[in-house]
Design an enzyme around this catalytic site. Structure first.
Site, PDB file in Angstrom:
ATOM      1  N   ASP A 102       7.293   8.860  -1.596  1.00  0.00           N
ATOM      2  CA  ASP A 102       8.307   9.128  -0.575  1.00  0.00           C
ATOM      3  C   ASP A 102       7.732   9.954   0.563  1.00  0.00           C
ATOM      4  O   ASP A 102       7.485  11.148   0.414  1.00  0.00           O
ATOM      5  CB  ASP A 102       9.483   9.892  -1.203  1.00  0.00           C
ATOM      6  N   HIS A 147       5.929   5.339  -6.724  1.00  0.00           N
ATOM      7  CA  HIS A 147       6.742   5.250  -5.508  1.00  0.00           C
ATOM      8  C   HIS A 147       6.516   6.551  -4.735  1.00  0.00           C
ATOM      9  O   HIS A 147       6.771   7.641  -5.251  1.00  0.00           O
ATOM     10  CB  HIS A 147       8.205   5.088  -5.926  1.00  0.00           C
ATOM     11  N   MET A 161      18.996   1.513  -0.940  1.00  0.00           N
ATOM     12  CA  MET A 161      19.145   2.947  -1.198  1.00  0.00           C
ATOM     13  C   MET A 161      20.526   3.218  -1.801  1.00  0.00           C
ATOM     14  O   MET A 161      21.546   2.823  -1.230  1.00  0.00           O
ATOM     15  CB  MET A 161      19.024   3.755   0.102  1.00  0.00           C
ATOM     16  N   MET A 176       8.318  11.628   4.117  1.00  0.00           N
ATOM     17  CA  MET A 176       9.433  12.088   4.973  1.00  0.00           C
ATOM     18  C   MET A 176       8.889  12.941   6.108  1.00  0.00           C
ATOM     19  O   MET A 176       7.984  13.744   5.897  1.00  0.00           O
ATOM     20  CB  MET A 176      10.423  12.914   4.147  1.00  0.00           C
ATOM     21  N   SER A 202       8.904   7.723  -8.929  1.00  0.00           N
ATOM     22  CA  SER A 202       8.847   8.541  -7.715  1.00  0.00           C
ATOM     23  C   SER A 202       8.373   9.937  -8.095  1.00  0.00           C
ATOM     24  O   SER A 202       8.986  10.603  -8.934  1.00  0.00           O
ATOM     25  CB  SER A 202      10.231   8.619  -7.062  1.00  0.00           C
ATOM     26  N   MET A 254      10.151   7.257   5.110  1.00  0.00           N
ATOM     27  CA  MET A 254      11.401   7.723   5.732  1.00  0.00           C
ATOM     28  C   MET A 254      10.993   8.504   6.967  1.00  0.00           C
ATOM     29  O   MET A 254      11.077   9.733   7.026  1.00  0.00           O
ATOM     30  CB  MET A 254      12.180   8.584   4.728  1.00  0.00           C
ATOM     31  N   ASP A 276      16.703   2.373  -5.122  1.00  0.00           N
ATOM     32  CA  ASP A 276      16.110   3.713  -4.966  1.00  0.00           C
ATOM     33  C   ASP A 276      17.201   4.767  -4.804  1.00  0.00           C
ATOM     34  O   ASP A 276      17.956   4.744  -3.835  1.00  0.00           O
ATOM     35  CB  ASP A 276      15.178   3.730  -3.750  1.00  0.00           C
ATOM     36  N   HIS A 317       7.211   4.529   0.537  1.00  0.00           N
ATOM     37  CA  HIS A 317       8.560   4.461   1.108  1.00  0.00           C
ATOM     38  C   HIS A 317       8.582   5.421   2.298  1.00  0.00           C
ATOM     39  O   HIS A 317       8.642   6.640   2.119  1.00  0.00           O
ATOM     40  CB  HIS A 317       9.590   4.865   0.031  1.00  0.00           C
TER      41      HIS A 317
HETATM   42  C1  DX5 Z   1      15.187   9.740  -1.874  1.00  0.00           C
HETATM   43  C2  DX5 Z   1      13.930   9.062  -2.326  1.00  0.00           C
HETATM   44  C3  DX5 Z   1      13.931   8.604  -3.740  1.00  0.00           C
HETATM   45  C4  DX5 Z   1      14.024   9.691  -4.761  1.00  0.00           C
HETATM   46  C5  DX5 Z   1      14.499   9.128  -6.040  1.00  0.00           C
HETATM   47  O1  DX5 Z   1      15.132   9.903  -0.503  1.00  0.00           O
HETATM   48  O2  DX5 Z   1      13.686   7.931  -1.529  1.00  0.00           O
HETATM   49  O3  DX5 Z   1      12.780   7.815  -3.999  1.00  0.00           O
HETATM   50  O4  DX5 Z   1      12.815  10.321  -5.030  1.00  0.00           O
HETATM   51  O5  DX5 Z   1      14.708  10.189  -6.894  1.00  0.00           O
HETATM   52  P1  DX5 Z   1      15.927  10.185  -7.906  1.00  0.00           P
HETATM   53  O6  DX5 Z   1      15.601   9.202  -8.974  1.00  0.00           O
HETATM   54  O7  DX5 Z   1      15.979  11.580  -8.393  1.00  0.00           O
HETATM   55  O8  DX5 Z   1      17.156   9.809  -7.120  1.00  0.00           O
HETATM   56 ZN    ZN Z   2      12.131   6.572  -2.159  1.00  0.00          ZN
END
Ligand code: DX5
Ligand code: ZN
Length: 246
Positions: A37, A35, A139, A39, A10, A70, A181, A68
């Site tokens: 993210d 990965h 999660m 948001m 990520s 969100m 995750d 991913h």
């Molecule tokens: C959180 C994300 C994760 C995050 C993971 O909302 O979906 O993918 O980046 O990072 P770490 O490994 O630091 O928890």
């Molecule tokens: Zn994520």
């Protein structure tokens, strides 16, 4: 030893001013995928980047991109992520819009379709989609930020998640993956392996100052393998994939 678990890096907490370079560094260091993210400041209290950035990043290479999402309205944006070249697209089962059409659209585009599940949501929420899912993303932190503490209780969903997938005639089981995750690192990897995880999303620990990414990924994989080995010794298995076997 053959690896079972893969690592998806990520990039949320990397030096985003150098996103391309940092992504290459993770892949060169042994990450099997990226990965990404996404948001929207609505589904989660944070805003990151969208399909335009992912599309530009696509030029770094052919390694798989796991998106991913969100975001509250994945249906409105899913085409953009398909067009951006994401190999898998995972969104949240908690969204308040019809889920099935979005999964179907992703699958029709030939990409892996996934649902992510927040720590407090019971696994049963995924049941109606068992025959449309390629990925279940468990999660183990509240989505929104990297660097949070691993929630071991939430991780217990990893093992039973394998049973949510239903057989689809003519399709190899290799399309089915359980991801973990949030807070996956050297302290939690063995436990996740024991639970039969297929893909560990590893974020913030890779980007800390002075960390040797290659050594870190190697360690996380070997600890996950150790956990997976004890699972097998106890007569349990998970997904029988080939993607991670060397
Ligand atoms: C959180 C994300 C994760 C995050 C993971 O909302 O979906 O993918 O980046 O990072 P770490 O490994 O630091 O928890
Ligand atoms: Zn994520």
């Amino acid at each position: 030893m053959a690896h079972h678990a893969l690592v998806s890096a990520s990039i949320l907490d990397c030096d985003l001013a150098s996103l391309g370079r940092e992504s290459r560094r993770a892949l060169k260091g042994g990450a099997d995928r990226l990965h990404l993210d996404v948001m929207d400041g609505h589904f989660v209290p944070n805003i990151t980047f969208g399909a335009t950035v992912i599309k530009r990043l696509r030029k770094i290479g052919k390694q798989p991109f796991d998106a991913h999402l969100m975001i509250s309205e994945p249906g409105r944006y899913v085409d953009q992520f398909i067009d951006a070249g994401c190999n898998s697209i995972t969104f949240h089962v908690e969204v308040e819009e019809p889920i099935e059409p979005i999964l179907l659209k992703i699958r029709k585009a030939g990409r892996l379709a996934g649902l992510a599940i927040k720590p407090a949501t019971p696994l049963a929420a995924l049941d109606p989609y068992g025959d449309l899912l390629d990925i279940i993303m468990v999660m183990t932190v509240e989505p929104g930020f990297g660097g949070q503490k691993f929630m071991a209780d939430a991780a217990t969903k990893i093992d039973p998640a394998h049973a949510v997938f239903r057989d689809r005639p003519g399709e190899p089981p290799s399309r089915r993956e359980v991801h973990v995750d949030g807070g996956a690192n050297r302290a939690s990897a063995e436990y996740c392996g024991q639970l039969g995880v297929d893909v560990l999303v590893v974020g913030s620990v890779l980007w800390k100052k002075g960390v040797d990414i290659e050594a870190e990924i190697k360690l996380v994989k070997s600890l996950a393998d150790k956990g997976y080995g004890s699972r097998q010794a106890a007569g349990r298995s998970g997904r029988h994939h080939t993607g991670g076997i060397e």
